[in-house]
Design a protein around this motif. Structure first.
Motif, PDB file in Angstrom:
ATOM      1  N   MET A   1       0.969  -1.139  -0.143  1.00 35.99           N
ATOM      2  CA  MET A   1      -0.039  -0.032   0.064  1.00 35.99           C
ATOM      3  C   MET A   1       0.826   1.340  -0.233  1.00 35.99           C
ATOM      4  O   MET A   1       1.841   1.179   0.797  1.00 35.99           O
ATOM      5  N   ALA A   2       0.581   2.204  -1.059  1.00 38.65           N
ATOM      6  CA  ALA A   2       1.286   3.487  -0.918  1.00 38.65           C
ATOM      7  C   ALA A   2       1.239   4.348   0.622  1.00 38.65           C
ATOM      8  O   ALA A   2      -0.057   4.343   1.181  1.00 38.65           O
ATOM      9  N   GLU A   3       2.319   4.786   0.731  1.00 41.97           N
ATOM     10  CA  GLU A   3       2.098   5.534   2.229  1.00 41.97           C
ATOM     11  C   GLU A   3       1.353   6.826   1.958  1.00 41.97           C
ATOM     12  O   GLU A   3       1.276   7.507   0.921  1.00 41.97           O
ATOM     13  N   ILE A   4       0.477   6.959   2.986  1.00 40.14           N
ATOM     14  CA  ILE A   4      -0.319   8.060   2.821  1.00 40.14           C
ATOM     15  C   ILE A   4       0.459   9.404   3.219  1.00 40.14           C
ATOM     16  O   ILE A   4       1.089   9.672   3.917  1.00 40.14           O
ATOM     17  N   ASP A   5      -0.116  10.648   2.337  1.00 39.68           N
ATOM     18  CA  ASP A   5       0.396  11.902   2.637  1.00 39.68           C
ATOM     19  C   ASP A   5      -0.022  12.419   3.799  1.00 39.68           C
ATOM     20  O   ASP A   5      -1.245  12.726   3.983  1.00 39.68           O
ATOM     21  N   LEU A   6       0.711  12.673   4.828  1.00 36.76           N
ATOM     22  CA  LEU A   6       0.162  13.246   5.987  1.00 36.76           C
ATOM     23  C   LEU A   6       0.132  14.678   6.154  1.00 36.76           C
ATOM     24  O   LEU A   6       0.163  15.480   7.078  1.00 36.76           O
ATOM     25  N   ARG A   7       0.183  15.429   4.785  1.00 35.46           N
ATOM     26  CA  ARG A   7       0.194  17.030   4.864  1.00 35.46           C
ATOM     27  C   ARG A   7      -1.342  17.353   4.493  1.00 35.46           C
ATOM     28  O   ARG A   7      -1.598  18.493   4.643  1.00 35.46           O
ATOM     29  N   ARG A   8      -1.908  16.491   3.716  1.00 37.58           N
ATOM     30  CA  ARG A   8      -3.330  17.081   3.319  1.00 37.58           C
ATOM     31  C   ARG A   8      -4.399  16.038   3.088  1.00 37.58           C
ATOM     32  O   ARG A   8      -3.962  14.912   2.621  1.00 37.58           O
ATOM     33  N   ASP A   9      -5.659  16.570   3.178  1.00 36.80           N
ATOM     34  CA  ASP A   9      -6.629  15.504   2.970  1.00 36.80           C
ATOM     35  C   ASP A   9      -6.546  14.183   3.725  1.00 36.80           C
ATOM     36  O   ASP A   9      -6.732  12.993   3.152  1.00 36.80           O
ATOM     37  N   VAL A  10      -6.292  14.334   5.085  1.00 35.94           N
ATOM     38  CA  VAL A  10      -5.831  13.227   5.813  1.00 35.94           C
ATOM     39  C   VAL A  10      -6.558  13.457   7.196  1.00 35.94           C
ATOM     40  O   VAL A  10      -6.300  14.889   7.660  1.00 35.94           O
ATOM     41  N   ALA A  11      -6.968  12.481   7.973  1.00 38.03           N
ATOM     42  CA  ALA A  11      -7.070  12.529   9.347  1.00 38.03           C
ATOM     43  C   ALA A  11      -6.492  11.404  10.100  1.00 38.03           C
ATOM     44  O   ALA A  11      -6.192  10.387   9.535  1.00 38.03           O
ATOM     45  N   LEU A  12      -5.602  12.052  11.396  1.00 33.31           N
ATOM     46  CA  LEU A  12      -4.778  10.964  11.841  1.00 33.31           C
ATOM     47  C   LEU A  12      -5.296  10.881  13.263  1.00 33.31           C
ATOM     48  O   LEU A  12      -5.734  11.728  13.875  1.00 33.31           O
ATOM     49  N   GLY A  13      -5.361   9.524  13.928  1.00 36.26           N
ATOM     50  CA  GLY A  13      -6.002   9.312  15.300  1.00 36.26           C
ATOM     51  C   GLY A  13      -4.623   9.208  16.187  1.00 36.26           C
ATOM     52  O   GLY A  13      -3.358   8.860  15.646  1.00 36.26           O
ATOM     53  N   VAL A  14      -4.688   9.691  17.246  1.00 32.05           N
ATOM     54  CA  VAL A  14      -3.603   9.708  18.349  1.00 32.05           C
ATOM     55  C   VAL A  14      -4.291   9.159  19.651  1.00 32.05           C
ATOM     56  O   VAL A  14      -5.330   9.631  20.096  1.00 32.05           O
ATOM     57  N   THR A  15      -3.410   8.617  20.262  1.00 30.50           N
ATOM     58  CA  THR A  15      -3.695   8.174  21.840  1.00 30.50           C
ATOM     59  C   THR A  15      -2.215   8.507  22.607  1.00 30.50           C
ATOM     60  O   THR A  15      -1.316   8.367  22.211  1.00 30.50           O
ATOM     61  N   ILE A  16      -2.862   9.185  23.787  1.00 28.77           N
ATOM     62  CA  ILE A  16      -1.666   9.081  24.794  1.00 28.77           C
ATOM     63  C   ILE A  16      -2.053   8.307  26.117  1.00 28.77           C
ATOM     64  O   ILE A  16      -2.874   8.911  27.000  1.00 28.77           O
ATOM     65  N   PRO A  17      -1.584   7.105  26.045  1.00 31.50           N
ATOM     66  CA  PRO A  17      -2.223   6.270  27.058  1.00 31.50           C
ATOM     67  C   PRO A  17      -2.084   6.575  28.276  1.00 31.50           C
ATOM     68  O   PRO A  17      -2.794   6.497  29.383  1.00 31.50           O
ATOM     69  N   SER A  18      -0.843   7.152  28.765  1.00 35.85           N
ATOM     70  CA  SER A  18      -0.439   7.490  30.205  1.00 35.85           C
ATOM     71  C   SER A  18      -1.558   8.513  30.897  1.00 35.85           C
ATOM     72  O   SER A  18      -1.487   8.896  31.787  1.00 35.85           O
ATOM     73  N   ARG A  19      -2.088   9.445  29.906  1.00 40.90           N
ATOM     74  CA  ARG A  19      -2.962  10.392  30.057  1.00 40.90           C
ATOM     75  C   ARG A  19      -4.489  10.077  30.145  1.00 40.90           C
ATOM     76  O   ARG A  19      -5.321  11.064  30.178  1.00 40.90           O
ATOM     77  N   ASP A  20      -4.726   8.965  29.369  1.00 38.01           N
ATOM     78  CA  ASP A  20      -6.043   8.595  28.973  1.00 38.01           C
ATOM     79  C   ASP A  20      -6.622   9.472  28.167  1.00 38.01           C
ATOM     80  O   ASP A  20      -7.903  10.076  28.328  1.00 38.01           O
ATOM     81  N   ALA A  21      -5.961   9.828  27.009  1.00 35.49           N
ATOM     82  CA  ALA A  21      -6.404  10.855  26.223  1.00 35.49           C
ATOM     83  C   ALA A  21      -6.290  10.375  24.906  1.00 35.49           C
ATOM     84  O   ALA A  21      -5.649   9.354  24.577  1.00 35.49           O
ATOM     85  N   ARG A  22      -7.278  10.698  24.101  1.00 36.72           N
ATOM     86  CA  ARG A  22      -7.223  10.340  22.847  1.00 36.72           C
ATOM     87  C   ARG A  22      -7.678  11.684  21.762  1.00 36.72           C
ATOM     88  O   ARG A  22      -8.120  12.698  22.296  1.00 36.72           O
TER      89      ARG A  22
END
Ligand SMILES: [Zn+2]
Length: 300
Positions: free
Chosen positions: A1-22
């Motif tokens: 699979m081609a790598e997704i361009d993380l500069r435009r037309d993209v949404a990225l999920g993030v989690t910060i486990p030690s802070r119970d944050a997403r």
């Protein structure tokens, strides 16, 4: 699979486990231009829809079900805008705004929500695929920006402390927008009651300050990849995980075959009433400002 361009037309999920944050972070460019290209909106309405599409991408990418749908709908009374709808399904975005051109001409340069929407409400609906599960929350369209309204939605409807930032900018005729959403997910989040919902959880203000430090020009910098932006905001955290990115594209479900199948379900006498002076049944799609025409026997 081609790598997704993380500069435009993209949404990225993030989690910060030690802070119970997403979180979710999104940047939109060509997809916003593509949605707006179907319409001929004045600058204020373009900006409003650009921000709404960004919020839609953030909320839509929270869906666990990849075929689920998220719909954002502003229902209003007495405002310049009388309807705004955006939706998201599997990375596909679409949206439109219905508004009063004459009243818009008298609007202030940077109107608050009240001026644009009057006594308006924002309905946020999450539909799982198959239509079995639906969740809808409604909040008043109050505050300065759509980001404010989205924050109230999470605080009031879901009792989740959240921070939402949206930014949209047009340069050389092209839009770049960006947004982030971070939330504190208290213990018991997945499938259990939130026994420990606390808006004052000690980890939350810390994450809210870091997420809130994002600048509008960072959100709309077309050369700043989202993972770099996440690093910039949260590099002092013990562990930050990024999830699979979602590519965003313009998509509409108004394909002629589907429209035909919907019309075919009406009884013949009702179909006869739909036939216009030109002998055709015409169906408009508000999302792409287009219409389809069929001879009545084509759907019988
Ligand atoms: Zn359409």
């Amino acid at each position: 699979m081609a790598e997704i361009d993380l500069r435009r037309d993209v949404a990225l999920g993030v989690t910060i486990p030690s802070r119970d944050a997403r979180g979710r972070i999104a940047r939109l460019g060509p997809v916003v231009d593509a949605v707006l290209a179907n319409h001929d909106y004045p600058p204020l309405i373009e900006k409003l829809l650009a921000e709404a599409l960004t919020l839609t991408a953030l909320l839509g990418s929270l869906l666990k079900d990849p075929q689920g749908q998220m719909t954002l709908q502003a229902q209003t009374q007495g405002g310049i805008v009388d309807l705004m709808v955006c939706d998201f399904r599997a990375g596909e975005l679409r949206g439109y705004v219905r508004f009063d051109r004459e009243r818009l001409a008298d609007a202030s340069m940077s109107p608050a929500l009240k001026e644009m929407f009057g006594d308006g409400y924002l309905a946020i609906t999450f539909d799982q695929a198959g239509g079995d599960e639906r969740y809808q929350g409604i909040v008043p369209l109050e505050g300065k920006t759509l980001a404010d309204a989205a924050q109230s939605y999470f605080a009031q409807s879901e009792q989740i402390p959240s921070i939402v930032r949206l930014a949209a900018e047009k340069r050389d005729g092209h839009w770049t927008t960006g947004g982030l959403l971070f939330q504190h997910l208290p213990e018991g989040e997945e499938g259990r009651d939130r026994l420990h919902t606390r808006l004052d959880h000690p980890d939350w203000p810390h994450i809210a300050v870091l997420a809130g430090s994002v600048k509008p020009e960072e959100l709309t910098d077309p050369d700043l990849p989202l993972d770099d932006l996440v690093w910039r905001l949260f590099h002092e955290e013990e562990e930050v995980r990024t999830l699979a990115a979602v590519t965003l594209v313009k998509g509409c479900r108004c394909d002629p075959d589907y429209v035909r199948s919907v019309i075919a379900r009406f009884p013949p006498e009702e179909r006869a009433e739909m036939v216009g002076d030109d002998g055709l049944i015409k169906v408009d799609c508000a999302f792409c400002s287009s219409s389809f025409s069929f001879p009545p026997d084509a759907v019988a």
